[in-house]
Design a protein around this motif. Structure first.
Motif, PDB file in Angstrom:
ATOM      1  N   TRP A   1     -32.596 -22.816 -41.091  1.00  0.00           N
ATOM      2  CA  TRP A   1     -32.028 -23.776 -41.084  1.00  0.00           C
ATOM      3  C   TRP A   1     -32.543 -24.214 -39.888  1.00  0.00           C
ATOM      4  O   TRP A   1     -32.550 -23.187 -38.555  1.00  0.00           O
ATOM      5  N   ASN A   2     -33.585 -25.125 -39.535  1.00  0.00           N
ATOM      6  CA  ASN A   2     -34.511 -25.485 -37.776  1.00  0.00           C
ATOM      7  C   ASN A   2     -33.425 -26.071 -37.075  1.00  0.00           C
ATOM      8  O   ASN A   2     -33.990 -26.379 -35.772  1.00  0.00           O
ATOM      9  N   ASN A   3     -32.080 -25.986 -37.023  1.00  0.00           N
ATOM     10  CA  ASN A   3     -30.955 -26.926 -36.334  1.00  0.00           C
ATOM     11  C   ASN A   3     -29.828 -25.644 -35.937  1.00  0.00           C
ATOM     12  O   ASN A   3     -29.729 -24.549 -36.434  1.00  0.00           O
ATOM     13  N   ALA A   4     -28.566 -27.036 -35.390  1.00  0.00           N
ATOM     14  CA  ALA A   4     -27.348 -26.571 -35.290  1.00  0.00           C
ATOM     15  C   ALA A   4     -27.162 -27.279 -34.920  1.00  0.00           C
ATOM     16  O   ALA A   4     -27.475 -28.359 -35.223  1.00  0.00           O
ATOM     17  N   ALA A   5     -25.799 -27.303 -34.959  1.00  0.00           N
ATOM     18  CA  ALA A   5     -24.628 -28.797 -34.500  1.00  0.00           C
ATOM     19  C   ALA A   5     -23.196 -27.931 -34.257  1.00  0.00           C
ATOM     20  O   ALA A   5     -22.208 -27.164 -34.925  1.00  0.00           O
TER      21      ALA A   5
ATOM     22  N   PHE B   1     -37.843 -22.141 -35.072  1.00  0.00           N
ATOM     23  CA  PHE B   1     -37.344 -21.817 -34.323  1.00  0.00           C
ATOM     24  C   PHE B   1     -37.205 -20.426 -34.579  1.00  0.00           C
ATOM     25  O   PHE B   1     -36.772 -19.868 -36.201  1.00  0.00           O
TER      26      PHE B   1
ATOM     27  N   VAL C   1     -27.787 -24.197 -25.720  1.00  0.00           N
ATOM     28  CA  VAL C   1     -28.036 -24.609 -26.971  1.00  0.00           C
ATOM     29  C   VAL C   1     -26.520 -24.395 -27.442  1.00  0.00           C
ATOM     30  O   VAL C   1     -25.619 -25.266 -27.360  1.00  0.00           O
TER      31      VAL C   1
ATOM     32  N   HIS D   1     -24.308 -26.731 -24.977  1.00  0.00           N
ATOM     33  CA  HIS D   1     -24.678 -28.134 -25.822  1.00  0.00           C
ATOM     34  C   HIS D   1     -23.382 -28.227 -26.734  1.00  0.00           C
ATOM     35  O   HIS D   1     -22.863 -29.330 -27.125  1.00  0.00           O
ATOM     36  N   GLU D   2     -23.328 -27.608 -27.960  1.00  0.00           N
ATOM     37  CA  GLU D   2     -22.581 -27.776 -29.437  1.00  0.00           C
ATOM     38  C   GLU D   2     -21.129 -27.962 -29.332  1.00  0.00           C
ATOM     39  O   GLU D   2     -20.343 -28.996 -29.385  1.00  0.00           O
TER      40      GLU D   2
ATOM     41  N   HIS E   1     -20.122 -30.927 -27.425  1.00  0.00           N
ATOM     42  CA  HIS E   1     -19.658 -32.324 -28.245  1.00  0.00           C
ATOM     43  C   HIS E   1     -18.066 -32.257 -28.518  1.00  0.00           C
ATOM     44  O   HIS E   1     -18.663 -33.373 -28.625  1.00  0.00           O
TER      45      HIS E   1
ATOM     46  N   TYR F   1     -21.494 -41.611 -32.183  1.00  0.00           N
ATOM     47  CA  TYR F   1     -22.701 -40.762 -32.446  1.00  0.00           C
ATOM     48  C   TYR F   1     -23.854 -41.519 -33.028  1.00  0.00           C
ATOM     49  O   TYR F   1     -24.855 -41.270 -33.573  1.00  0.00           O
TER      50      TYR F   1
ATOM     51  N   GLU G   1     -25.205 -37.340 -26.357  1.00  0.00           N
ATOM     52  CA  GLU G   1     -26.291 -36.046 -26.446  1.00  0.00           C
ATOM     53  C   GLU G   1     -26.509 -35.512 -25.171  1.00  0.00           C
ATOM     54  O   GLU G   1     -26.401 -34.908 -24.696  1.00  0.00           O
TER      55      GLU G   1
ATOM     56  N   ARG H   1     -36.295 -29.956 -24.913  1.00  0.00           N
ATOM     57  CA  ARG H   1     -36.248 -30.881 -24.093  1.00  0.00           C
ATOM     58  C   ARG H   1     -36.624 -30.309 -22.662  1.00  0.00           C
ATOM     59  O   ARG H   1     -35.934 -29.725 -22.560  1.00  0.00           O
TER      60      ARG H   1
ATOM     61  N   ASP I   1     -32.891 -41.227 -36.208  1.00  0.00           N
ATOM     62  CA  ASP I   1     -32.169 -40.712 -34.763  1.00  0.00           C
ATOM     63  C   ASP I   1     -30.987 -40.660 -34.540  1.00  0.00           C
ATOM     64  O   ASP I   1     -30.613 -41.005 -32.952  1.00  0.00           O
TER      65      ASP I   1
END
Ligand SMILES: O=C(O)[C@H](CCc1ccccc1)CC1(C(=O)N[C@@H](Cc2c[nH]c3ccccc23)C(=O)O)CCCC1
Ligand SMILES: [Zn+2]
Length: 311
Positions: free
Chosen positions: A110-114, A130, A139, A142-143, A146, A157, A166, A198, A221
């Protein structure tokens, strides 16, 4: 604290040695920091969209942990916890010392995080776009930010509130790293050194607008939350570092005062439906509260939002 401190060690995603707080139950050691209430689990590749992601608390027969993703997820969660405690005297994301849970090996490459509303999820990446996203402190910060936002302004969101949501996560992400204005550079495109997901100093470099007149107004998005965050990111950069944009010159005030202004705006003034103009007002009011109505800090905030066209 009466708890006995137990230190674990291991190599992170980038091969660097890390130390962190662990606990011992029986004859096994666990990634369970009982002092900060941070625990790290292996999701064993459960799909990132599965409704209930369960996991196995990461363990080891010795105090050395061999899974690099688990080492970084745990150590960076501790770093982020400590940053919020030391910088803003905030005890965990809800200011009530709630437990922080991280899950690694979520999904298949998985190319993401959350942050899913309750816990942090990290993908392993496909090794091209990634590497494991747990390997980047910005990262993880960042999470976790949130989560802070969820328990404070609770910015929706989507659309402008979502872009501010964000941006707050990117701002705190780079502030904790304390040496650059890039997001995700440690885990993005391992074969392309020096690029990032970014850039707050130059959002356009990665296809984000840096002026309100160029904002995205489509539906992708969640209404461009990862696109329009560039506008507020640039404002935050200008407040801290100074600079010139759209014939407006900003005299920077530094990272320490800038993060204090944004934390105060997030926790005292922003609401779930705040728009960009409300962000401008909240940042000005926060700077007035902290540094005085006619301070150079207030001037810098006004100049920065003029420079990005939020007037
Ligand atoms: O926290 C966030 O804002 C992002 C969470 C995205 C998400 C949202 C809802 C359900 C699942 C995942 C994750 C990050 C992010 O900015 N993701 C962007 C960029 C991105 C990462 N991987 C991607 C793969 C494809 C497209 C875009 C991306 C996104 O999801 O848009 C934050 C720091 C790095 C990863
Ligand atoms: Zn985010």
């Amino acid at each position: 604290n009466i708890l006995q401190e137990l230190t674990g060690n291991g190599k992170g995603v980038k091969g660097d040695e890390k130390k962190f707080e662990i606990s011992k139950e029986g004859n096994l050691y666990y990634l369970n920091d009982k002092i900060r209430k941070i625990s790290t689990y292996d999701a064993q590749n459960q799909h990132e969209n599965s409704p209930i992601i369960s996991g196995k608390l990461v363990s080891s027969k010795t105090t050395t942990f061999s899974d690099p993703s688990s080492v970084d997820a745990h150590a960076y969660a501790e770093r982020t916890y400590d940053f919020y405690k030391k910088t803003f005297n905030r005890d965990s994301y809800d200011a009530k010392s709630s437990p922080i849970k991280s899950y690694i090996h979520v999904g298949e490459k998985w190319n993401n995080a959350a942050w899913d509303g309750e816990k942090m999820l990290y993908g392993d990446g496909d090794g091209k776009t990634f590497i494991s996203l747990a390997g980047a402190l910005d990262v993880i910060a960042h999470e976790l930010t949130h989560a802070v936002t969820q328990f404070t302004a609770n910015l929706q969101y989507r659309d402008e509130p979502g872009a501010l949501n964000e941006s707050m996560s990117d701002i705190m992400g780079v502030m904790i790293d304390d040496n650059d204005w890039l997001i995700g550079e440690d885990v993005y495109t391992p074969n392309k050194p020096g690029d990032a997901l970014r850039s707050m100093s130059n959002p356009k470099k990665y296809n984000q607008p840096d002026h309100y007149d160029d904002r995205y107004t489509g539906y992708q998005d969640n209404g461009g939350v990862h696109i329009n965050s560039g506008i507020n990111n640039k404002a935050a950069y200008l407040i801290a570092a100074g600079g010139k944009q759209s014939s407006v010159t900003v005299d920077g005030i530094g990272r320490v005062k800038t993060r204090a202004i944004y934390y105060r705006a997030l926790t005292e003034y922003l609401t779930a439906t705040s728009q960009f103009i409300d962000m401008r007002d909240a940042a000005i009011q926060s700077a007035k509260d902290l540094y005085g109505a006619n301070s150079k800090e207030v001037k810098a905030v006004k100049q920065a939002y003029d420079a990005v066209g939020v007037v």
